[in-house]
Design a protein around this motif. Structure first.
Motif, PDB file in Angstrom:
ATOM      1  N   THR A  75       0.832  -1.201   0.000  1.00  0.00           N
ATOM      2  CA  THR A  75       0.000   0.000   0.000  1.00  0.00           C
ATOM      3  C   THR A  75       0.869   1.254   0.000  1.00  0.00           C
ATOM      4  N   ARG A  76       1.906   1.272   0.832  1.00  0.00           N
ATOM      5  CA  ARG A  76       2.815   2.431   0.869  1.00  0.00           C
ATOM      6  C   ARG A  76       3.552   2.614  -0.452  1.00  0.00           C
ATOM      7  N   SER A  77       3.702   1.537  -1.214  1.00  0.00           N
ATOM      8  CA  SER A  77       4.382   1.606  -2.508  1.00  0.00           C
ATOM      9  C   SER A  77       3.425   1.942  -3.643  1.00  0.00           C
ATOM     10  N   GLY A  78       2.169   2.249  -3.305  1.00  0.00           N
ATOM     11  CA  GLY A  78       1.211   2.676  -4.318  1.00  0.00           C
ATOM     12  C   GLY A  78       0.327   1.587  -4.888  1.00  0.00           C
ATOM     13  N   TRP A  79       0.386   0.408  -4.335  1.00  0.00           N
ATOM     14  CA  TRP A  79      -0.445  -0.691  -4.811  1.00  0.00           C
ATOM     15  C   TRP A  79      -1.826  -0.608  -4.175  1.00  0.00           C
ATOM     16  N   SER A  80      -2.793  -1.149  -4.851  1.00  0.00           N
ATOM     17  CA  SER A  80      -4.130  -1.337  -4.311  1.00  0.00           C
ATOM     18  C   SER A  80      -4.200  -2.789  -3.847  1.00  0.00           C
ATOM     19  N   THR A  81      -4.568  -3.004  -2.595  1.00  0.00           N
ATOM     20  CA  THR A  81      -4.570  -4.363  -2.057  1.00  0.00           C
ATOM     21  C   THR A  81      -5.985  -4.787  -1.684  1.00  0.00           C
ATOM     22  N   HIS A  82      -6.305  -6.032  -1.970  1.00  0.00           N
ATOM     23  CA  HIS A  82      -7.638  -6.564  -1.694  1.00  0.00           C
ATOM     24  C   HIS A  82      -7.493  -7.981  -1.160  1.00  0.00           C
ATOM     25  N   PHE A  83      -8.334  -8.339  -0.208  1.00  0.00           N
ATOM     26  CA  PHE A  83      -8.359  -9.688   0.342  1.00  0.00           C
ATOM     27  C   PHE A  83      -9.726 -10.278   0.054  1.00  0.00           C
ATOM     28  N   LEU A  84      -9.748 -11.436  -0.581  1.00  0.00           N
ATOM     29  CA  LEU A  84     -10.996 -12.124  -0.913  1.00  0.00           C
ATOM     30  C   LEU A  84     -10.950 -13.540  -0.360  1.00  0.00           C
ATOM     31  N   GLN A  85     -12.084 -14.006   0.100  1.00  0.00           N
ATOM     32  CA  GLN A  85     -12.209 -15.404   0.491  1.00  0.00           C
ATOM     33  C   GLN A  85     -13.653 -15.826   0.292  1.00  0.00           C
ATOM     34  N   ALA A  86     -13.873 -17.113   0.265  1.00  0.00           N
ATOM     35  CA  ALA A  86     -15.223 -17.626   0.021  1.00  0.00           C
ATOM     36  C   ALA A  86     -16.171 -17.313   1.174  1.00  0.00           C
ATOM     37  N   ALA A  87     -15.692 -17.424   2.395  1.00  0.00           N
ATOM     38  CA  ALA A  87     -16.533 -17.145   3.567  1.00  0.00           C
ATOM     39  C   ALA A  87     -16.608 -15.639   3.808  1.00  0.00           C
ATOM     40  N   SER A  88     -17.559 -15.220   4.591  1.00  0.00           N
ATOM     41  CA  SER A  88     -17.657 -13.826   4.998  1.00  0.00           C
ATOM     42  C   SER A  88     -16.360 -13.412   5.683  1.00  0.00           C
ATOM     43  N   LEU A  89     -15.945 -12.160   5.508  1.00  0.00           N
ATOM     44  CA  LEU A  89     -14.717 -11.701   6.143  1.00  0.00           C
ATOM     45  C   LEU A  89     -14.818 -11.702   7.663  1.00  0.00           C
ATOM     46  N   GLY A  90     -16.022 -11.754   8.191  1.00  0.00           N
ATOM     47  CA  GLY A  90     -16.192 -11.867   9.629  1.00  0.00           C
ATOM     48  C   GLY A  90     -15.696 -13.210  10.156  1.00  0.00           C
ATOM     49  N   PHE A  91     -15.556 -14.208   9.273  1.00  0.00           N
ATOM     50  CA  PHE A  91     -15.072 -15.525   9.668  1.00  0.00           C
ATOM     51  C   PHE A  91     -13.635 -15.392  10.159  1.00  0.00           C
ATOM     52  N   MET A  92     -13.368 -15.824  11.369  1.00  0.00           N
ATOM     53  CA  MET A  92     -12.061 -15.764  12.018  1.00  0.00           C
ATOM     54  C   MET A  92     -11.597 -14.326  12.261  1.00  0.00           C
ATOM     55  N   GLY A  93     -12.517 -13.364  12.226  1.00  0.00           N
ATOM     56  CA  GLY A  93     -12.157 -11.979  12.521  1.00  0.00           C
ATOM     57  C   GLY A  93     -11.355 -11.298  11.432  1.00  0.00           C
ATOM     58  N   LYS A  94     -11.384 -11.832  10.232  1.00  0.00           N
ATOM     59  CA  LYS A  94     -10.580 -11.265   9.151  1.00  0.00           C
ATOM     60  C   LYS A  94     -11.068  -9.884   8.725  1.00  0.00           C
ATOM     61  N   ASP A  95     -12.307  -9.549   9.061  1.00  0.00           N
ATOM     62  CA  ASP A  95     -12.810  -8.209   8.758  1.00  0.00           C
ATOM     63  C   ASP A  95     -12.075  -7.144   9.568  1.00  0.00           C
ATOM     64  N   ARG A  96     -11.455  -7.525  10.677  1.00  0.00           N
ATOM     65  CA  ARG A  96     -10.659  -6.588  11.489  1.00  0.00           C
ATOM     66  C   ARG A  96      -9.168  -6.760  11.239  1.00  0.00           C
ATOM     67  N   ILE A  97      -8.737  -7.991  11.040  1.00  0.00           N
ATOM     68  CA  ILE A  97      -7.304  -8.281  10.935  1.00  0.00           C
ATOM     69  C   ILE A  97      -6.726  -7.906   9.590  1.00  0.00           C
ATOM     70  N   MET A  98      -7.424  -8.185   8.517  1.00  0.00           N
ATOM     71  CA  MET A  98      -6.870  -7.905   7.193  1.00  0.00           C
ATOM     72  C   MET A  98      -6.654  -6.395   6.981  1.00  0.00           C
ATOM     73  N   PRO A  99      -7.574  -5.512   7.373  1.00  0.00           N
ATOM     74  CA  PRO A  99      -7.270  -4.073   7.283  1.00  0.00           C
ATOM     75  C   PRO A  99      -6.089  -3.665   8.180  1.00  0.00           C
ATOM     76  N   ALA A 100      -5.951  -4.296   9.340  1.00  0.00           N
ATOM     77  CA  ALA A 100      -4.813  -3.981  10.212  1.00  0.00           C
ATOM     78  C   ALA A 100      -3.496  -4.327   9.529  1.00  0.00           C
ATOM     79  N   MET A 101      -3.491  -5.395   8.722  1.00  0.00           N
ATOM     80  CA  MET A 101      -2.282  -5.788   7.983  1.00  0.00           C
ATOM     81  C   MET A 101      -2.004  -4.863   6.809  1.00  0.00           C
ATOM     82  N   GLY A 102      -3.024  -4.083   6.402  1.00  0.00           N
ATOM     83  CA  GLY A 102      -2.808  -3.142   5.313  1.00  0.00           C
ATOM     84  C   GLY A 102      -3.687  -3.339   4.097  1.00  0.00           C
ATOM     85  N   PHE A 103      -4.566  -4.336   4.127  1.00  0.00           N
ATOM     86  CA  PHE A 103      -5.460  -4.517   2.978  1.00  0.00           C
ATOM     87  C   PHE A 103      -6.482  -3.391   2.944  1.00  0.00           C
TER      88      PHE A 103
END
Length: 142
Positions: free
Chosen positions: A113-141
């Motif tokens: 993201t800092r290098s100018g890329w657009s980042t996206h995280f996709l998975q089959a389950a809802s992003l709420g599964f395993m808390g990824k709706d909070r964790i993936m943005p924290a990682m920078g997605f």
């Protein structure tokens, strides 16, 4: 500002880069991918992912990355943040990123993201599964 693997920058300068797609197949043995099976000397007698192999000819393959624990988010943390997860039932390091933004900035999505890329995280389950709706943005997605 870029991730270096074997002396080569993983991220090309802005405007010169091609798309990067990370495909992480959770719960699927790497031997199903023909090239990985060959490298490991193991062939699956019944299953081969030939169409996936065909569509990823220029890929950098990581044959097996294991996080011996009960949550898939631990393996994703290890892969995306370059750090092994805790081999315990404690709070996963991925969740700790929410209160440690300096460490979170070291994860691959943040670097991209800092290098100018657009980042996206996709998975089959809802992003709420395993808390990824909070964790993936924290990682920078985004």
């Amino acid at each position: 500002n870029s991730v270096v693997i074997s002396g080569h920058s993983f991220l090309a300068p802005k405007g010169k880069a091609r798309n990067v797609l990370l495909v992480i197949l959770e719960g699927i043995p790497g031997m199903y991918y023909p090239e990985i099976g060959q490298a490991l000397g193991v062939r699956s007698p019944t299953i081969e992912m030939l169409r996936l192999a065909e569509s990823t000819r220029d890929a950098m393959l990581v044959p097996d990355f294991t996080a011996h624990s009960h949550k898939t988010v631990r393996g994703l943390y290890s892969i995306l943040c370059g750090d092994f997860s805790k081999l315990s039932w404690d709070t996963p390091k991925a969740f700790e990123l929410q209160s440690n933004p300096i460490r979170a900035q070291e994860c691959l999505p943040s670097v991209m993201t800092r290098s100018g890329w657009s980042t996206h995280f996709l998975q089959a389950a809802s992003l709420g599964f395993m808390g990824k709706d909070r964790i993936m943005p924290a990682m920078g997605f985004s």
